[in-house]
Design an enzyme around this catalytic site. Structure first.
Site, mmCIF file in Angstrom:
data_model
loop_
_atom_site.group_PDB
_atom_site.id
_atom_site.type_symbol
_atom_site.label_atom_id
_atom_site.label_comp_id
_atom_site.label_asym_id
_atom_site.label_seq_id
_atom_site.Cartn_x
_atom_site.Cartn_y
_atom_site.Cartn_z
ATOM 1 N N ASP A 446 67.967 30.161 -14.201
ATOM 2 C CA ASP A 446 69.280 29.958 -14.818
ATOM 3 C C ASP A 446 69.078 29.520 -16.270
ATOM 4 O OD1 ASP A 446 72.012 29.765 -15.062
ATOM 5 O OD2 ASP A 446 72.211 27.930 -13.893
ATOM 6 N N GLU A 449 69.315 32.348 -21.365
ATOM 7 C CA GLU A 449 69.760 33.264 -22.428
ATOM 8 C C GLU A 449 68.893 33.225 -23.701
ATOM 9 O OE1 GLU A 449 72.315 32.893 -19.379
ATOM 10 O OE2 GLU A 449 71.947 31.198 -20.695
ATOM 11 N N ASP A 518 78.682 32.780 -14.458
ATOM 12 C CA ASP A 518 79.713 31.822 -14.070
ATOM 13 C C ASP A 518 81.095 32.467 -14.108
ATOM 14 O OD1 ASP A 518 77.672 30.022 -13.841
ATOM 15 O OD2 ASP A 518 78.009 29.083 -15.785
#
Length: 832
Positions: A446, A449, A518
């Site tokens: 997670d 990015e 999300d």
């Protein structure tokens, strides 16, 4: 997102929120008035793979990759970057391709059996056509005869191509909004969507534009960046495609009707052009270049239960017990960030989990795997072993001044591994391997990015400070997954791996599955995940799915039931919810909803042999598991803009319910024969039908000519499940022809199947007049755990009293034929 849901829609025709197409055309992403166009090429010469020319002090190369694929690239500073990204997994020039080169005074051409590349020298432009003369790519030429084949502004470059207003555009991976990208513009920059620090710069300036809200179904950019798209010609249906091997921030603008453009803010222009004209062939070629997903462990295809919640060891074991007691099939339990000691990666909160290895072993004995989250952010804390190792090995990202880059994520001040460096990836792989050895089933990546919280990421540099952040920002997740997977394989070379990633770029499919980040517990987010999943599938990532029930905000009884019915028929199937929201477990909304959820999950498990075959097909050819109708029915103009239904594997058509209160919805059935899964009714396409949607089901249709292999029951877990009977659901074709399906049985855990430890049964159905024949051919040497003793062939669309099995008359009882079989070929014949 503040505002209303699509609303009640008894006919089920709501689709995306109203006004989507009209409100998101947007304006051009790039002001090109200061760009310098390259307008004259000289000194064209033949090379072993194509041609080379001089271009404004740079070098232009056209290289033949395959008959239907060429690479066009232009140097920077007179030199080529031979590895601009980590996307490719093959040498693109490794195949011998017959071609010719012609160089005249005004044009140089490279020809293969499938395409012609024309490099016009003065004025310069590049066009690619198929050998029949149809356009693949054509440069925009303005009224003065000047081309926009290539233009630069400092480190950026810009390319403009011709299009027709009626054309369609597909791909670009994970993008919100309609599946057809025409009429909109997009940014490729991996973004932590719900973090206002990261997504704020992309808020639209017009408050009425839905992109002004980062929870909108139109917000852009998203977590993944894949610069690969298809351009479909409206008149013929033929497709071409483009992949730019460049990881820098990019803009794709399809908002203008008669052209489209591509702008990259740095790096080298290196484009692979695919002549097509068929989408499956393009995707096969693209995934040959960038890789295909490995066969997954079978348990990864089961139901996953996740929640961001401060579980204790007892809580997790109680959750497992409740799933088993209530007969809800489940293979995997997930733990979010609260399982760690102060959010330090690769640690456990020993107060909450005093015996993590023991807990994992007990859960494994019950058929549950456990997966924990691993973020790239390492707490900047001397004395913390992971941080100390990273400093000692010099594997952390640095700033321009040479200091360790510092960001802010869950543990507070954080450092980030420099995954561009092989040593950093190897170290990270070791850490993950040790973590999995404790008893974990896989790894969840997670915040990759990379998300850096309140501290901007731009100061983070790579290659021990050599490279700017912009070069590898979009590739960070790929490199993290690469290190994770390679570490797991080195430590456990006989085991298939499972890694889930939030972010990604071309090639991520080689190492990880992706979830869509999300999302929100809203009907429009359920809808959004359909075209988003299709976009990922045709962009090379077959293993993807959205958080079932929605992650943020509170779910509802109806939404959870409908999302589970849909999610059970997507590649990755995980229920996940945010801390502070209402529970959305199967039982959270009462017995009636629990029954609906259980039934949906049970269908998923019964379809496991069919789903597994779809994943194997993806690993072999790149074919998506969740596929838009245009993938299979490209030349049917009616499917171009359908993005609220899809094919699950090659033979099941799914039409989810996307609005509250829906009791029926419109479904388009393409050409061919289709069977209503629930009623058995046979329907001929192409046609629109109205399908009932009572709360116990969503529309599902099977393709005539298909054989859908199924388990006869839904086991509580795939672990150790070795059925003695496999059902083969034969859907009789409505017209003459042949269609092939397959079933593969193997251990589902190791790579032994690749060496023959399997039974792969090819199932070919042929209709000729009133006679239907099923030929089952078998490949493989078998495997130790194999237990099947019989096939039950279930007939749909025919009711004969008897059939011939290997020439022997065999009775049909209750629509099924028992075929004793333990891994051998057979032939079944019937009259209809």
């Amino acid at each position: 997102m503040p505002g209303e849901c699509p609303g009640d829609d008894p006919a089920g025709t709501a689709g995306p929120p109203s006004g989507t197409a009209e409100r998101t055309k947007g304006k051009a992403l790039v002001d090109t008035q200061y760009y310098i166009r390259f307008e004259r090429a000289t000194d064209a010469v033949t090379t072993p793979r194509g041609l080379r020319a001089s271009l404004h002090g740079e070098v232009l190369e056209v290289d033949v990759v395959r008959d239907d694929v060429v690479r066009i690239r232009i140097s920077r500073g007179g030199t080529f970057d031979e590895t601009p990204t980590f996307a490719l997994c093959v040498d693109p020039l490794s195949q011998e391709v017959e071609h010719t080169v012609e160089i005249d005074d005004d044009v140089a051409r490279v020809r293969t059996s499938a395409l012609v590349v024309s490099v016009w020298l003065d004025p310069f432009r590049i066009d690619v056509h198929r050998t029949d003369g149809s356009a693949v790519v054509e440069s925009v030429v303005d009224d003065e005869g000047r081309s926009w084949a290539y233009a630069v502004l400092n480190d950026a470059f810009h390319v403009r191509r011709r299009a027709r207003r009626e054309d369609a555009v597909f791909g670009l991976g994970e993008k919100a909004g309609r599946h057809n990208r025409k009429g909109r513009s997009f940014t490729l920059w991996n973004t932590d969507v719900l973090d206002p620090q990261a997504s704020g710069e992309f808020d639209a300036t017009d408050a009425d534009d839905p992109r002004s809200d980062n929870t909108s179904v139109e917000f852009d950019p998203y977590y993944m960046s894949i610069p690969f798209f298809y351009h479909q010609a409206s008149r013929t249906g033929a497709m071409a495609a483009s992949f730019v091997d460049n990881g820098y921030r990019a803009g794709y603008d399809f908002s203008e009707g008669t052209e489209y453009s591509m702008t990259f803010e740095g790096g080298q222009y290196c484009e692979y052009v695919f002549a097509g004209p068929d989408m499956p062939d393009i995707l096969e070629a693209y995934t040959w270049l960038t890789g295909r997903a490995a066969p997954p462990p079978l348990w990864a295809l089961g139901f996953h239960q996740c929640r961001w919640f401060d579980y204790s060891q007892d809580d997790l074991e109680a959750l497992a017990a409740r799933l088993r007691e209530r007969g809800i099939p489940c293979d995997v339990l997930w733990l979010d960030i609260d399982h760690m000691d102060g959010y330090r990666v690769f640690t456990w909160n020993t107060d909450q989990f005093p015996d993590a290895p023991g807990m994992l072993e007990r859960l494994r004995e019950q058929g549950f795997g456990v997966i924990t989250i691993v973020d790239p952010g390492v707490k900047h804390e001397p004395g913390y072993a992971v941080f100390d190792q990273a400093v000692e090995r010099d594997v952390l990202c640095r700033t321009e001044s040479g200091s360790v880059y510092v960001g802010q994520v869950w543990p507070g001040i954080t450092a980030f591994p420099d995954f561009v460096e092989p040593e950093a990836r190897a170290w990270w792989g070791e850490l993950n391997a040790d973590h999995v050895r404790s008893g974990l089933a896989g790894i969840w990546n997670d915040m990759n990015e990379p998300a850096t919280g309140a501290i901007p990421a731009e100061a983070m540099r790579f290659g021990r400070g050599q490279f700017p952040h912009e070069r590898y920002h979009n590739q960070y997740a790929l490199l993290m997954a690469m290190g994770t997977t390679e570490g797991l394989l080195e430590a456990m070379p006989d085991k298939r791996t499972f890694v889930l990633s939030r972010a990604g770029s071309p090639g991520i499919q080689r190492y990880a599955a992706n979830w869509m980040g999300d999302n929100m517990s809203r009907w429009e987010h359920l809808w959004m995940s359909i075209p988003m999943g299709a976009g990922l599938g045709i962009s090379g990532q077959p293993f993807a799915g959205a958080d079932v029930g929605g992650f943020g905000e509170d779910s509802s009884a109806e939404l959870l039931a409908r999302w589970t019915q849909y999610g059970a028929l997507t590649p990755f199937f995980r229920n996940h919810a945010m801390a502070g929201t209402v529970d959305q477990y199967a039982w959270s909304f009462g017995e009636a909803v629990e029954d609906l959820v259980r039934d949906a999950i049970a269908l998923r498990y019964r379809l496991m042999p069919y789903l597994y075959a779809a994943f194997l097909r993806a690993s072999e050819t790149g074919a998506p598991v969740q596929r838009p109708l245009v993938y299979d029915f490209q030349y049917n103009a009616a499917v171009r803009d359908i993005d609220d239904q899809y094919l699950f594997g090659p033979d099941l058509l799914v039409a989810p319910v996307v609005a509250a209160g829906t009791t029926a919805r419109q479904v388009y059935l393409p050409e061919g024969t289709w069977y209503d899964w629930h009623t058995g009714e046979r329907l001929a396409g192409p046609r629109f039908v109205t399908a009932a949607t009572p709360m116990d089901r969503i529309p599902l249709f099977a393709r005539g000519g298909a054989v859908v292999p199924m388990w006869s029951e839904a086991p509580p877990t795939t672990a150790g499940y070795r059925p003695d009977v496999v059902e083969l659901h034969l859907f009789v074709p409505g017209a003459d022809g042949t269609r092939t399906s397959f079933l593969q049985e193997d251990d589902g855990l190791t790579f032994a199947a690749a060496d023959g430890a399997r039974y792969r049964t090819e199932l070919e159905v042929t209709r000729a007049g009133d006679r239907v024949r099923l030929d089952a051919r078998v490949d493989g040497d078998g495997f130790a755990e194999f237990a099947r003793e019989a096939f039950h062939v279930v007939l749909h669309g025919a009711a004969p009293a008897s059939v011939l099995v290997d020439g022997v008359e065999t009775q049909v009882r209750d629509g099924r034929v028992v075929v004793p079989n333990a891994g051998t070929p057979f032939t079944l014949e019937l009259e209809v």
